[in-house]
Write a protein that holds these residues in place. Structure first.
Motif, mmCIF file in Angstrom:
data_model
loop_
_atom_site.group_PDB
_atom_site.id
_atom_site.type_symbol
_atom_site.label_atom_id
_atom_site.label_comp_id
_atom_site.label_asym_id
_atom_site.label_seq_id
_atom_site.Cartn_x
_atom_site.Cartn_y
_atom_site.Cartn_z
ATOM 1 N N ALA A 452 22.197 47.338 -2.276
ATOM 2 C CA ALA A 452 23.646 47.512 -2.196
ATOM 3 C C ALA A 452 24.259 46.503 -1.228
ATOM 4 O O ALA A 452 23.633 46.108 -0.248
ATOM 5 C CB ALA A 452 23.983 48.935 -1.743
ATOM 6 N N GLU A 480 25.056 57.676 -3.016
ATOM 7 C CA GLU A 480 25.478 57.500 -4.407
ATOM 8 C C GLU A 480 26.984 57.307 -4.481
ATOM 9 O O GLU A 480 27.487 56.465 -5.235
ATOM 10 C CB GLU A 480 25.068 58.728 -5.233
ATOM 11 C CG GLU A 480 23.608 58.768 -5.643
ATOM 12 C CD GLU A 480 23.339 57.918 -6.879
ATOM 13 O OE1 GLU A 480 24.203 57.098 -7.233
ATOM 14 O OE2 GLU A 480 22.256 58.071 -7.461
ATOM 15 N N ARG A 483 27.964 53.807 -3.270
ATOM 16 C CA ARG A 483 27.589 52.734 -4.189
ATOM 17 C C ARG A 483 28.517 52.668 -5.397
ATOM 18 O O ARG A 483 28.525 51.677 -6.127
ATOM 19 C CB ARG A 483 26.137 52.925 -4.646
ATOM 20 C CG ARG A 483 25.130 52.746 -3.528
ATOM 21 C CD ARG A 483 23.741 53.119 -3.973
ATOM 22 N NE ARG A 483 23.163 52.110 -4.831
ATOM 23 C CZ ARG A 483 22.090 51.379 -4.522
ATOM 24 N NH1 ARG A 483 21.499 51.545 -3.362
ATOM 25 N NH2 ARG A 483 21.615 50.489 -5.355
#
Length: 556
Positions: A452, A480, A483
């Motif tokens: 990331a 999550e 991202r």
């Protein structure tokens, strides 16, 4: 005389009021961004149509467009704040996020055609009430604006990608900072508008590419080695075990790591009948289900073998009658068949019947009937029953556990054992699962952050630790969520939160009570003529009302 063909026509450009009229027309975000790129960056229409998301560089100190232009020469054009605003708005709102082209077709996400751009410009020009506008006029407008503001010719040449007669393929090198100042000079908005654009784009410009759907892959187990060792040790000794811990600490993950022979896994034991049917189906898959229950368990399989032997014996007798000369041989074969019959596989009689048929035949069977069927199909401690979640524990589920425990080794997970249910788990060993330590939580964060683009990893790590309190599920969900952001910026990290891992205390009643007390104190101070107390009580009221806002804003 000078021929008409030798006369060099001056480029047609839009006046400033015409450009403003064109931009004020109602249009979709794509066309608004396209007009900005053509008029504020000087791109040719073919260059704009071929512009890809990888050509936009936000991460540099000077956000710019880097692409291959005419004559296959690389060109770099900085974007001023106005272009950054409209381009970012379009990138974040377009439906075809996987299209490589910045200005894609709104119907299929394919490359935008020159014909579509020309038609759009004609339509918007008519709406704006100005003369016909073609895309190349916006490029001329860019060059004219630069010249009007006394930008050196060398810089104009570099920004527009022109080639001189002498050096047609060489660009004059100009620093990126000079380019940025030159382009910023044609942003005629107010200082306040430009300042606000700069604040909005500060956290966005580092991100080199538009959003991509990044998902966290398979993660390695972190900080659970001792608990996993204890579970495997109990399993080898057929010890019933409870895995106890708060929601999200990884109980289900640990149970999924258990690998052994004769393991049956169910999600829950509630409702009891449905859970028993699921267990029966798993037994049927491996040929171990006895649909008639324990009463016929002992005699069913021998009778099956006897029926098979009798059928085979009848066949041998028929063969003997057909051929009397080989009678003795057939009798001998019949004897051999009887001996061979003892090798019939030890398979439950219900294995050949489809489970749906068994399920329909026992549609009215009670919970006790299904329990007898399951228990009658297995031997003691022959199978391990893993129950993923017992959080919906009830007294009926407790009684079912007592019955299943006669034949099964049970390994189950639940958040806590309540006092009324203690009697059902008195002989269970208990494995306590806690939140991850700080060191293990950091390892999990590093796994989740792999690949990331994170602007400030130290800040991200601190924020995730603070919000998750070491809860593995909370860590994964926070990462999550980050991202999925267009950019993992500092502001995005500050805004992310997760309350599932932290115990919440409702202070509404206490705050309201204190507020009422302060308001009453204010009136009391007014009544006794104490102006100092009156003012202090007013300040206290204001602080109580705004305390949550200030705490959130100053929280790092």
């Amino acid at each position: 005389m000078t021929s008409r063909s030798s006369i060099q026509k001056l480029p047609k450009a839009l006046a400033q009021d015409e450009l403003e009229a064109l931009q004020s027309v109602r249009m979709n975000p794509r066309d608004r961004a396209l007009i900005a790129v053509l008029s504020r960056c000087g791109l040719r229409v073919s260059e704009a149509c071929s512009l890809t998301v990888d050509n936009i560089h936000w991460s540099t100190g000077t956000p710019s467009l880097r692409f291959t232009g005419k004559r296959n020469k690389e060109r770099v054009v900085p974007m001023n704040l106005e272009v950054q605003d409209v381009l970012r708005e379009w990138l974040e709102s377009r439906h075809f996020s996987d299209s490589p082209y910045v200005f894609c077709n709104l119907r299929n996400g394919q490359r935008l055609s020159r014909k579509t751009v020309w038609a759009a410009m004609k339509t918007y020009a008519q709406r704006a009430g100005i003369r016909h506008v073609h895309p190349h006029m916006l490029r001329h407008t860019f060059g004219t604006d630069l010249a009007d503001r006394n930008v050196p010719v060398e810089r104009i040449k570099d920004l527009m990608g022109h080639a001189s007669i002498e050096t047609s393929s060489i660009y004059i090198s100009v620093s990126a900072e000079q380019k940025r100042h030159s382009v910023d000079r044609i942003d005629r908005r107010s200082r306040l508008s430009r300042w606000w654009s700069r604040q909005k784009n500060r956290d966005y410009r580092f991100f080199a590419q538009p959003r991509k759907q990044l998902h966290i892959g398979v993660l390695q187990t972190v900080g659970r080695d001792e608990e996993l060792r204890q579970l495997k040790d109990n399993l080898s000794k057929s010890i019933d075990t409870l895995v106890i811990g708060p929601i999200g600490v990884g109980k289900s993950h640990l149970l999924a790591l258990i690998e052994a022979e004769n393991v049956l896994k169910v999600k829950t034991l509630s409702p009891a009948k449905e859970a028993l049917i699921n267990i029966a189906e798993e037994l049927h898959k491996i040929g171990r289900l006895c649909p008639d229950g324990p009463d016929k368990e002992e005699g069913e399989r021998p009778r099956a073998r006897q029926q098979q032997a009798e059928m085979k014996g009848e066949t041998l007798i028929a063969d003997a009658g057909a051929d009397q000369d080989n009678n003795q041989s057939h009798i001998t074969e019949g004897g051999d068949a009887s001996e061979t019959d003892h090798s019939v596989p030890n398979i439950a009689p219900g294995a050949s019947i489809p489970f749906e048929t068994i399920k329909k035949q026992h549609a009215r069977t009670t919970v006790q009937g299904w329990t007898d069927m399951v228990l009658g199909s297995v031997e003691k401690n022959e199978f391990v029953l893993i129950v993923d979640d017992l959080s919906d524990m009830t007294s009926s589920v407790g009684r079912l556990i007592d019955k299943l425990n006669r034949k099964f080794t049970i390994i189950a997970a639940l958040p806590e054992v309540r006092r009324p249910h203690e009697k059902h788990f008195w002989k269970f060993d208990r494995v306590e699962i806690e939140h991850l330590s700080t060191a293990d939580a950091k390892k999990l964060i590093r796994q989740c952050a792999a690949g990331a683009n994170i602007e400030d990893y130290a800040m991200t790590e601190t924020r995730v630790l603070q919000q998750s309190a070491g809860n593995p599920r909370a860590i994964i969900e926070i990462m999550e969520r980050l991202r999925k952001e267009p950019a993992v910026t500092r502001s995005a990290v500050r805004d992310v939160s997760h309350t599932g891992a932290r115990a919440q205390i409702d202070l509404t009643f206490a705050v309201v009570l204190i507020l009422l007390f302060v308001v009453a104190a204010r009136f009391f101070m007014r009544g006794i003529g104490s102006m100092e107390g009156y003012v202090l009580a007013g300040i206290g009221s204001a602080l109580l009302v705004g305390i949550r806002f200030f705490m959130y804003r100053f929280k790092r």
